[in-house]
Design a protein around this motif. Sequence first.
Motif, short mmCIF file in Angstrom:
data_model
loop_
_atom_site.label_atom_id
_atom_site.label_comp_id
_atom_site.label_asym_id
_atom_site.label_seq_id
_atom_site.Cartn_x
_atom_site.Cartn_y
_atom_site.Cartn_z
N TRP A 87 1.28 -1.01 0.27
CA TRP A 87 -0.10 0.08 -0.49
C TRP A 87 0.95 1.31 0.38
O TRP A 87 2.09 1.31 0.87
N HIS A 88 0.32 2.70 -1.20
CA HIS A 88 1.43 3.65 -1.08
C HIS A 88 0.01 4.24 -0.70
O HIS A 88 -1.06 4.41 -1.67
N MET A 89 0.52 5.51 0.23
CA MET A 89 -0.13 6.58 0.87
C MET A 89 -0.36 7.65 -0.49
O MET A 89 1.33 7.39 -0.63
N ALA A 90 -1.08 8.99 -0.98
CA ALA A 90 -0.70 9.81 -1.66
C ALA A 90 0.57 10.36 -0.94
O ALA A 90 0.67 10.80 0.25
N GLY A 91 1.38 10.67 -1.42
CA GLY A 91 3.27 12.05 -1.67
C GLY A 91 3.76 11.03 -0.85
O GLY A 91 4.94 11.48 -0.34
N ASP A 92 3.83 10.06 -0.93
CA ASP A 92 4.78 9.00 0.29
C ASP A 92 6.26 8.92 -0.76
O ASP A 92 7.21 8.43 -0.10
N GLY A 93 6.03 9.57 -2.43
CA GLY A 93 7.55 8.92 -3.06
C GLY A 93 7.98 8.00 -3.34
O GLY A 93 8.93 8.24 -4.10
N HIS A 94 6.82 6.64 -3.33
CA HIS A 94 7.94 5.96 -3.72
C HIS A 94 8.28 5.45 -5.04
O HIS A 94 8.59 5.23 -5.98
N TYR A 95 6.50 6.13 -5.98
CA TYR A 95 6.34 6.32 -7.61
C TYR A 95 6.56 8.19 -8.03
O TYR A 95 6.50 7.88 -9.07
N SER A 96 7.02 8.76 -7.35
CA SER A 96 7.19 10.06 -7.68
C SER A 96 8.15 11.25 -7.55
O SER A 96 9.01 10.09 -6.53
N ASP A 97 8.61 12.17 -7.84
CA ASP A 97 9.85 12.62 -7.83
C ASP A 97 9.55 13.48 -6.72
O ASP A 97 10.46 13.49 -5.80
N CYS A 98 8.14 13.99 -6.82
CA CYS A 98 7.46 14.72 -5.72
C CYS A 98 6.07 15.25 -5.44
O CYS A 98 5.18 14.52 -6.27
N SER A 99 5.49 15.16 -4.17
CA SER A 99 4.09 15.38 -4.66
C SER A 99 3.78 16.71 -3.89
O SER A 99 5.17 17.19 -2.94
N ILE A 100 2.27 17.27 -4.18
CA ILE A 100 2.59 18.18 -3.50
C ILE A 100 0.99 18.66 -3.19
O ILE A 100 -0.32 17.80 -3.34
N PHE A 101 0.34 19.20 -1.90
CA PHE A 101 -0.81 19.18 -0.88
C PHE A 101 -0.62 21.45 -0.84
O PHE A 101 -0.19 21.90 -0.57
N SER A 102 -2.31 21.22 -1.15
CA SER A 102 -3.02 21.99 -0.07
C SER A 102 -3.75 21.94 0.58
O SER A 102 -4.22 20.91 1.25
N PHE A 103 -3.79 23.39 1.89
CA PHE A 103 -4.18 23.28 3.18
C PHE A 103 -5.37 24.41 3.21
O PHE A 103 -5.68 24.94 3.36
N HIS A 104 -6.38 24.22 2.09
CA HIS A 104 -7.25 25.39 1.65
C HIS A 104 -8.14 25.54 2.24
O HIS A 104 -8.73 24.68 3.10
N PRO A 105 -8.98 26.34 2.79
CA PRO A 105 -10.27 26.28 3.98
C PRO A 105 -11.33 25.35 3.87
O PRO A 105 -11.56 24.03 4.24
N VAL A 106 -10.79 24.06 1.80
CA VAL A 106 -12.06 23.32 2.02
C VAL A 106 -10.74 22.11 1.83
O VAL A 106 -12.10 21.09 1.51
N LYS A 107 -10.08 22.02 1.75
CA LYS A 107 -9.59 20.85 1.79
C LYS A 107 -9.69 20.56 3.48
O LYS A 107 -9.76 20.53 4.90
N HIS A 108 -8.80 19.21 3.18
CA HIS A 108 -8.89 17.88 4.51
C HIS A 108 -8.61 18.75 5.42
O HIS A 108 -8.67 18.70 6.82
N ILE A 109 -7.32 19.25 5.37
CA ILE A 109 -6.25 20.56 6.18
C ILE A 109 -6.88 21.50 6.41
O ILE A 109 -5.93 22.53 5.04
N ALA A 110 -7.38 22.05 7.14
CA ALA A 110 -7.24 23.88 6.52
C ALA A 110 -6.11 24.48 7.42
O ALA A 110 -6.20 24.79 8.88
#
Length: 383
Positions: free
Chosen positions: A173-196
Motif C-alpha cells: 500500500w502507498h499513501m498519496a505523497g509517499d514518494g515511492h513512485y513520484s519525484d515529489c508530490s504537492i498538497f494544499s491547505f485551503h479551507p475546503v481541503k482536509h487540512i485547513a
Amino acid sequence: MKIIPYGRQSIDQEDINAINEVLVSDYLTQGPLVEKFESDFAAYIGCKHAVAVSNGTAALHLSALALGVQKGDRVITSPITFSASANCVEYCGGEIDFCDIDPQTYLIDLDKLATMIESKPKGYYKGIIPVDFCGLSVDLERISNIARQHNLWIIEDACHAPGAKFQDTSGNWHMAGDGHYSDCSIFSFHPVKHIACGEGGMVTTNNDEIAERIRLLRTHGISKDPKQLDKHDGGWYYQMLELGYNYRLTDFQSALGVTQLKKLDSSLEKRNEIARIYDSSFKGLGFKKQFIPENYFHAYHLYVIEVPQRKALYDHLRLHGIYAQVHYIPVHTMPYYSAKGWKEGDAPNAEKYYTQCLSIPMFPTLDREDQAFIIDRIKSFYA
C-alpha cells in the motif's frame, strides 16, 4: 435560510488554542511550528522530506523549478483540475499538453498518456503532473513505469488526496505523497481541503536535492548555511544564491496545520461514511459517479455526480440553500490556453464530463439531517 456549502473547514477549540499560543509567543512567521508541521506531515505520509510553503500553487511552482522546467520544456497534465496544475509549468517558461481523462475514474487516461508520449521522440516531453482528483489516487505505479521508459519526472498533484492510498502490483500500500513512485508530490491547505490552514501548501519528496532546492527557493533564494556560502562573516551573514520567492508558511498557520493533521484520520472516516450514504441513497436514479478501483482508499475531498439537467439542478439546490459546485471547467478551454491553440474537441471525455458534473456537499461536519435534506432536494427535483 441555512446555507450548506459544498465544502467547509472544521475548526474546534484545540485549533483555536493552538493559534492563541502562537499569537502570544515570540514567533508569528518563521518559528518552531513550521518544522514541527513538516516533520509531523512527513511522518504521516511516510516520506523523507516535507517542505511547507504558502499555498498549493507555490508548491507546484517550486516543484517545477526544482525539477528544472525551463523555456521550451513540454509537460503533460489532466484538463480536469484547477488551473494551477498546468500554470506552474507556464510560470517557468514551459508548455503544457493536456491528456484526456478516463470517463470512469475522471483521472488522466493512462492508455492515452502512454500513446501520447510514445507518439513523440524521446526528450520531447520532460515530465508528467497527474492529479489525484476528488481524493482518488492515480495509478502512480503504472505512470512511473511509463515515465522511466522515457526519462520523465513526476509531480503528483495530491491536493485532493491526503490520506488516500492504493495498492501496487506487489501488494504494497502507498499513501498519496509517499514518494515511492513520484519525484515529489504537492498538497494544499485551503479551507475546503482536509487540512485547513487558511492558505498553505506542502511538497513531499524522498529526494534530498529537490527538498533542499525548494527550501532555498521558498525563501528568496537566500541561505545562511555556511556550507552553501563562498564566505561567512558572522552569524548575521547570508547570501542570495539564486532568484527565489517569498513562498513561506507562517508559524500560526503551521500551528493550525499541526492540530488539523491530528484529526485527518477522523475526517477521512467521516467523509467515507457520508459517501456511503450518498451511494446508497442515489441507487436506481441513474446518476453516474466516480468509479473506484479495487484496492484503493478514497479520501473524498469531493463527492461528484454526473446528472442530467445539471444547470437546473444547481439552481434548484441554491434556492434551498445548498451551494453545490462544479469541478472543473476543463483547463484547455480557458481563454489563455485557447490562445495557445487548444480547443473544444481536444479532450472529449473531459468536455463531456464537464457538461454533467456536480460536486454536492462533502465535509466531515455535515450532519445526517443536512445530508438527508440534500438527498431529498435532489430526489424531489427529478421526481
